[in-house]
Design an enzyme around this catalytic site. Structure first.
Site, PDB file in Angstrom:
ATOM      1  N   ARG A  99       0.878  -1.187   0.000  1.00 19.46           N
ATOM      2  CA  ARG A  99       0.000   0.000   0.000  1.00 19.46           C
ATOM      3  C   ARG A  99       0.909   1.229   0.000  1.00 19.46           C
ATOM      4  NH1 ARG A  99      -5.382   1.148   3.456  1.00 19.46           N
ATOM      5  NH2 ARG A  99      -6.073  -0.259   1.811  1.00 19.46           N
ATOM      6  N   HIS A 126      -7.318   0.708  -6.557  1.00 13.85           N
ATOM      7  CA  HIS A 126      -7.468  -0.210  -5.407  1.00 13.85           C
ATOM      8  C   HIS A 126      -8.049  -1.531  -5.943  1.00 13.85           C
ATOM      9  CE1 HIS A 126      -7.680  -1.527  -1.400  1.00 13.85           C
ATOM     10  NE2 HIS A 126      -8.603  -0.733  -0.893  1.00 13.85           N
ATOM     11  N   GLN A 129      -9.770  -4.338  -3.646  1.00 18.38           N
ATOM     12  CA  GLN A 129     -11.085  -3.923  -3.153  1.00 18.38           C
ATOM     13  C   GLN A 129     -12.156  -4.217  -4.206  1.00 18.38           C
ATOM     14  OE1 GLN A 129     -12.064  -2.121  -0.116  1.00 18.38           O
ATOM     15  NE2 GLN A 129     -14.002  -2.819  -0.933  1.00 18.38           N
ATOM     16  N   ASP A 221     -17.449   6.560  -1.347  1.00 19.31           N
ATOM     17  CA  ASP A 221     -16.206   6.475  -0.581  1.00 19.31           C
ATOM     18  C   ASP A 221     -15.982   7.844   0.056  1.00 19.31           C
ATOM     19  OD1 ASP A 221     -13.688   5.723   0.373  1.00 19.31           O
ATOM     20  OD2 ASP A 221     -12.697   5.807  -1.577  1.00 19.31           O
ATOM     21  N   CYS A 262     -16.416   1.096   0.503  1.00 15.59           N
ATOM     22  CA  CYS A 262     -15.230   0.274   0.787  1.00 15.59           C
ATOM     23  C   CYS A 262     -14.817   0.351   2.249  1.00 15.59           C
ATOM     24  CB  CYS A 262     -14.081   0.707  -0.116  1.00 15.59           C
ATOM     25  SG  CYS A 262     -13.629   2.439   0.111  1.00 15.59           S
ATOM     26  N   ARG A 290     -13.409  -9.235   1.431  1.00 13.26           N
ATOM     27  CA  ARG A 290     -11.995  -8.958   1.163  1.00 13.26           C
ATOM     28  C   ARG A 290     -11.152 -10.195   1.506  1.00 13.26           C
ATOM     29  NH1 ARG A 290     -10.150  -3.729   1.208  1.00 13.26           N
ATOM     30  NH2 ARG A 290      -8.286  -4.676   0.301  1.00 13.26           N
TER      31      ARG A 290
HETATM   32  N1   CP Z   1     -11.235  -0.688   2.273  1.00 12.93           N
HETATM   33  C1   CP Z   1      -9.972  -0.686   2.693  1.00 12.93           C
HETATM   34  O1   CP Z   1      -9.009  -0.834   1.919  1.00 12.93           O
HETATM   35  O2   CP Z   1      -9.842  -0.556   4.043  1.00 12.93           O
HETATM   36  P1   CP Z   1      -8.497  -0.324   4.842  1.00 12.93           P
HETATM   37  O3   CP Z   1      -7.979   1.038   4.511  1.00 12.93           O
HETATM   38  O4   CP Z   1      -8.908  -0.457   6.297  1.00 12.93           O
HETATM   39  O5   CP Z   1      -7.508  -1.386   4.446  1.00 12.93           O
HETATM   40  N1  NVA Z   2     -10.108   6.328  -1.244  1.00 12.54           N
HETATM   41  C1  NVA Z   2      -9.714   5.919   0.084  1.00 12.54           C
HETATM   42  C2  NVA Z   2      -9.892   4.442   0.233  1.00 12.54           C
HETATM   43  C3  NVA Z   2      -9.537   3.884   1.581  1.00 12.54           C
HETATM   44  C4  NVA Z   2      -9.700   2.405   1.640  1.00 12.54           C
HETATM   45  C5  NVA Z   2      -8.269   6.322   0.330  1.00 12.54           C
HETATM   46  O1  NVA Z   2      -7.445   6.189  -0.591  1.00 12.54           O
HETATM   47  O2  NVA Z   2      -7.960   6.777   1.421  1.00 12.54           O
END
Ligand code: CP
Ligand code: NVA
Length: 305
Positions: A99, A126, A129, A221, A262, A290
């Site tokens: 990430r 993502h 997801q 989101d 999400c 997930r």
């Molecule tokens: N939806 C998602 O990716 O959640 P987290 O940021 O908690 O991993």
């Molecule tokens: N769009 C959000 C998703 C978190 C899972 C972010 O990037 O923070």
């Protein structure tokens, strides 16, 4: 399958359906040996609850092993390059699930090593997801083709991956975002290309009411993704109240509409309490999946079938 999963461009339509089928089996029989002997590095530059724990738990359920590396506590925080980091990590582990803030970091990682790099969220996409969301939608509606998903709010990483995922599998997608927060232009064009094969539709509008018309799924989101914190004030002005998912907007969709997010959610901002905590919301089932889908993905990419 390709070595890496950096975006849903890296997985063919037929492979998506194979992952979804495999997931169905793994959800029924969650414990196994499919990842025995494999060690995965879970690398995080930013916060996570679901991705971090669902990957770690799922890998261990299939008898693989997990090691964690956070940027803050690694030598990256003291200036070591991502290239040196990855060249060393590949001597220790079989794949890296990462990430990152910038999608380019994933591309650099991918070029630097022969071991798989799996995107656990970047500023651009993502994919894990959305693979999981496709499974949740299929579980709920028994099919994907012919459904309409409306995404309302910020044209962010989740929205970009929804465009690719929906257009690949044949879900009609309508995105309702303010003009200055539209999804990535290249991704919109790729999605339109995919609709020619899957015979589905992509619509981009700044009108949330138009977007949700006849939708079977309303998805949204946060208005402030990780990395966007400095723009919080500007974003709240652009998104509120027009792009908040509330009961009024939900009532304009199809009668069988479900609400997806999400997570993490910000009640009172992108969604009202009565929607996310109400009967149409499937966000917790969505989060559960997930775990199952990422197991399916890892088994498909590198496990014993
Ligand atoms: N939806 C998602 O990716 O959640 P987290 O940021 O908690 O991993
Ligand atoms: N769009 C959000 C998703 C978190 C899972 C972010 O990037 O923070």
């Amino acid at each position: 399958m390709k070595k890496d999963l950096l975006t849903l461009e890296d997985i063919k339509r037929s492979e998506i359906f194979k992952v979804l089928d495999l997931t169905e089996k793994l959800k029924k029989k969650p414990i196994g040996n499919q990842l025995h002997g494999k060690v995965f590095c879970l690398f995080f530059e930013k916060a996570s609850t679901r991705t971090r724990i669902s990957f770690a738990s799922g890998i261990q359920q299939l008898n693989g092993k997990v090691v964690f590396l956070d940027k803050k506590t690694s030598q990256l925080s003291r200036g070591e390059t991502i290239e040196d980091t990855v060249k060393v990590l590949e001597r220790y582990v079989d794949a890296i699930i990462a990430r990152v803030f910038s999608h380019e970091t994933l591309e650099t990682m991918s070029k630097t090593t022969d071991i798989p790099i799996i995107n656990a969220l970047s500023d651009l996409t993502h994919p894990c997801q959305i693979l999981s969301d496709l499974f949740t939608i299929k579980e709920r509606f028994n099919e994907l083709k012919g459904l309409k998903l409306a995404y309302v709010g910020d044209g962010n990483n989740v929205c970009n991956s929804l465009l690719l995922g929906c257009s690949k599998v044949g879900i009609d997608i309508s995105v309702g975002c303010p003009k200055e927060f539209q999804p990535n232009t290249d991704i919109i064009h790729r999605a339109i290309d995919y609709t020619k094969i899957s015979k589905s539709d992509v619509e981009i509008t700044d009108d949330p009411i138009k977007a949700v018309k006849d939708a079977n799924i309303i998805y949204n989101d946060t208005f402030v993704s990780m990395g966007d914190e400095e723009e919080k004030e500007k974003r709240m002005k652009a998104f509120l109240p027009k792009y908040q998912v509330n009961r009024k907007l939900l009532n304009l969709a199809a009668p069988d509409v479900v609400y997806m997010h999400c997570l993490p959610a910000h009640r009172g901002e992108e969604v009202t309490y009565d929607v996310i905590d109400g009967p149409k919301s499937i966000v917790i089932d969505q989060a559960e999946n997930r775990l199952h889908v990422q197991k399916g993905l890892l088994v498909k990419m590198m496990g014993k079938k």
